[in-house]
Enzyme design. Structure first.
Site, mmCIF file in Angstrom:
data_model
loop_
_atom_site.group_PDB
_atom_site.id
_atom_site.type_symbol
_atom_site.label_atom_id
_atom_site.label_comp_id
_atom_site.label_asym_id
_atom_site.label_seq_id
_atom_site.Cartn_x
_atom_site.Cartn_y
_atom_site.Cartn_z
ATOM 1 N N ASP A 321 0.838 -1.213 0.000
ATOM 2 C CA ASP A 321 0.000 0.000 0.000
ATOM 3 C C ASP A 321 0.873 1.264 0.000
ATOM 4 O OD1 ASP A 321 0.836 -0.904 2.575
ATOM 5 O OD2 ASP A 321 -0.496 0.556 3.512
ATOM 6 N N GLU A 322 0.289 2.304 -0.524
ATOM 7 C CA GLU A 322 0.814 3.673 -0.387
ATOM 8 C C GLU A 322 2.320 3.788 -0.630
ATOM 9 O OE1 GLU A 322 -2.110 5.512 2.931
ATOM 10 O OE2 GLU A 322 -0.629 4.106 3.670
ATOM 11 N N SER A 323 2.776 3.232 -1.728
ATOM 12 C CA SER A 323 4.217 3.335 -2.023
ATOM 13 C C SER A 323 4.500 4.604 -2.816
ATOM 14 C CB SER A 323 4.668 2.095 -2.782
ATOM 15 O OG SER A 323 4.649 0.983 -1.945
ATOM 16 N N GLN A 324 4.113 5.723 -2.255
ATOM 17 C CA GLN A 324 4.295 6.996 -2.972
ATOM 18 C C GLN A 324 5.764 7.329 -3.203
ATOM 19 O OE1 GLN A 324 1.745 6.549 -0.727
ATOM 20 N NE2 GLN A 324 0.542 8.420 -0.514
#
Ligand code: NGO
Length: 513
Positions: A321-324
């Site tokens: 998740d959320e690997s910005q």
């Protein structure tokens, strides 16, 4: 006389449809009353009332069980409810039998028959018996005489996967706290415990080849207070305890983002070779494993290898998740390699639905945590045949506040009152998805603001039973009024067992004082 037993006439009741004999506002339960259709959560598939006064649990009650451990488990659970610890006997008045249940109960269901002489639970498997025991425990009135109403229940789950996720990374919870949580989720027939073991704020499981992950990376938590981690023996103790409650533990190692604790523990995992400081805030999306270093994949392989060896269950959750802080192409490269590593260690890759930004292996399971069922990413993945577990953040995230007055929790996905948590259908949630690709549901508790077991309970009760019911009970039983009444009845046991809960204004809570 039991309220639901009408003048000696056997009444066929489909649970949930007949709400009128549930506890009304302010009602005190009658002694020996309650009747199983209007107290059991999750609602059973079917319940048929019998005649007679039901079975009185008292000092003469004995148990005989085809599975000895389940006999003693039932006796220990009856103690606080009925004040007696039944002895084991060859022909007990309560019988737990493998075999003889109707075929439609399958591998996970049970049949429960109660009359004045006793209670017989039959199932094809110990797991089915365990589910039947949970129902029986809910049928024992805590007040007055402890009489199980007479009748027959036939019951089995709608979905194979009914999970609870606990984040032990943001705040650490001890083995004993996790065991307590296992006992609480078992009451509602959940069968998976997903442990979020690693995040930016902490790495909570010993990896022998990379010991600094825990000695350094597990030393703090949100707020910067001292924290801990599980040795591999601790973790195995959790897995074994869960197994004794027919719950499979799913370990999550969140990657490639949410990895600050690992990056802080080993400078060589960072692209620039420099370890960042430990992180104790709650903002996310700033960390990433170094996708182009071959060492990263040795690290992932070492970690997954040790985790797989500790995991009897089929799944390893790799987060995603959320690997910005990871470039999209790098994310795809990483996820494709990580899936292969999980498969090479004999496990099924599982991850947050963001994984579907990469090419998914046909075996990979995606966990949907979005707030809009129209999110195309997951829609496309499910249309392509990816199996999905539903944990929509705006209905199934138990770290969301109930309302404006809730002290704990967050609000980014909205406020989730009890009836909001209950008010959706997993089968039709993702438009166009083949319902056969929905494995089930999961209630997630993230712990940025949750520090104690009492905090956990405050957020999960009564919403976790709502998600559990969506996972277990047939859609035909879905009825918010009946559900609220059955939840109200649960509170008597929560009070008895000292389980903290939120007194939602949507429920007419009886006064148990
Ligand atoms: C998101 C985020 C987590 C947060 C959580 C808080 C997922 C899958 N990633 O859910 O890091 O803790 O929200 O509600």
């Amino acid at each position: 006389m039991a309220r639901w037993w009408l003048g000696g006439t056997a009444v066929v009741v489909v649970a949930g449809l007949i709400a009128w004999f549930g506890l009304r506002t302010g009602d005190k339960p009658e002694p020996a009353a309650g009747g199983f259709p209007n107290v059991v959560v999750p609602a059973p598939v079917s319940a048929v009332a019998g005649s007679g006064s039901g079975f009185l649990i008292d000092a003469k009650t004995t148990i005989s069980s085809d599975v000895p451990d389940l006999g003693s488990y039932l006796a220990s659970q009856l103690q606080p409810l009925a004040g007696v610890t039944p002895a084991m006997g060859a022909s007990g008045s309560i019988q737990l039998r493998i075999g003889g249940a109707p075929a439609n109960v399958g591998e996970s269901g049970y049949q429960l028959v109660a009359d004045s002489k006793g209670v017989i639970i039959r199932a094809a498997t110990p797991a089915g018996l365990f589910a039947g025991i949970q129902t029986l425990l809910q049928l024992v009135p805590v007040r007055g005489t402890h009489a199980v109403p007479s009748g027959t229940i036939i019951d089995y789950p709608r979905y194979a996967y009914r999970g609870a996720m606990l984040d032990v990374a943001r705040h650490f919870f001890t083995v004993d706290q996790v065991k307590k949580y296992i006992d609480e989720i078992a009451m509602y027939k959940l069968n998976y415990l997903h442990l979020h073991l690693t995040d930016d704020q902490g790495w909570r499981i010993v990896i022998k080849k990379w010991p600094n992950l825990t000695t350094h990376g597990g030393s703090t938590q949100v707020d910067g207070t001292p924290a801990g981690f599980y040795t591999q023996a601790d973790y195995s103790a959790i897995v074994a305890y869960a197994a004794s409650r027919f719950i499979t533990v799913i370990p999550e190692i969140d990657m490639p983002g949410h990895t600050n604790a690992a990056l802080a523990s080993y400078p060589e995992l960072n692209c620039n070779g420099t370890a960042p400081a430990l992180y104790t805030g709650i903002t996310v999306g700033f960390s990433s494993l170094c996708v182009h270093k071959e060492l990263t994949y040795k690290f992932v392989d070492d970690v997954i290898s040790e985790i797989a060896a500790l995991t009897p269950g089929p799944y390893i959750h790799i987060g995603g998740d959320e690997s910005q802080a990871t470039l999209p192409a790098d994310y795809a490269t990483f996820v494709e390699r990580a899936q292969k590593i999980v498969l090479a260690h004999g496990k099924i890759p599982y991850g947050w639905h963001d994984l579907s930004n990469a090419k998914l292996d046909p075996a990979t399971v995606a966990e949907f945590w979005g707030t809009s069922p129209n999110q195309t990413m997951i829609g496309k993945a499910v249309a392509a045949g990816t199996k999905v577990v539903l944990a929509p953040a705006n209905v199934a995230y138990l770290d969301m506040k109930y309302d404006d007055s809730t002290v704990l929790g967050q609000t980014w996905a909205g406020e989730i009152e009890l009836n909001t948590a209950y008010g959706w259908d997993p089968a039709s949630f993702i438009p166009g998805a083949d319902p056969a690709n929905v494995l089930g549901v999961e209630a997630c508790l993230w712990t940025e603001t949750i520090r104690t077991s009492a905090d956990i309970e405050q957020m999960v009760f009564p919403r976790l039973p709502a998600i559990a019911e969506l996972g277990w009970s047939p859609a035909s039983t879905h009825n918010v009024k009946a559900f609220d009444q059955r939840v109200a009845a649960q509170s008597q046991r929560w009070k008895l067992l000292d389980i903290n809960y939120y007194r939602s204004p949507q429920v007419s809570w009886p006064d148990w004082s």
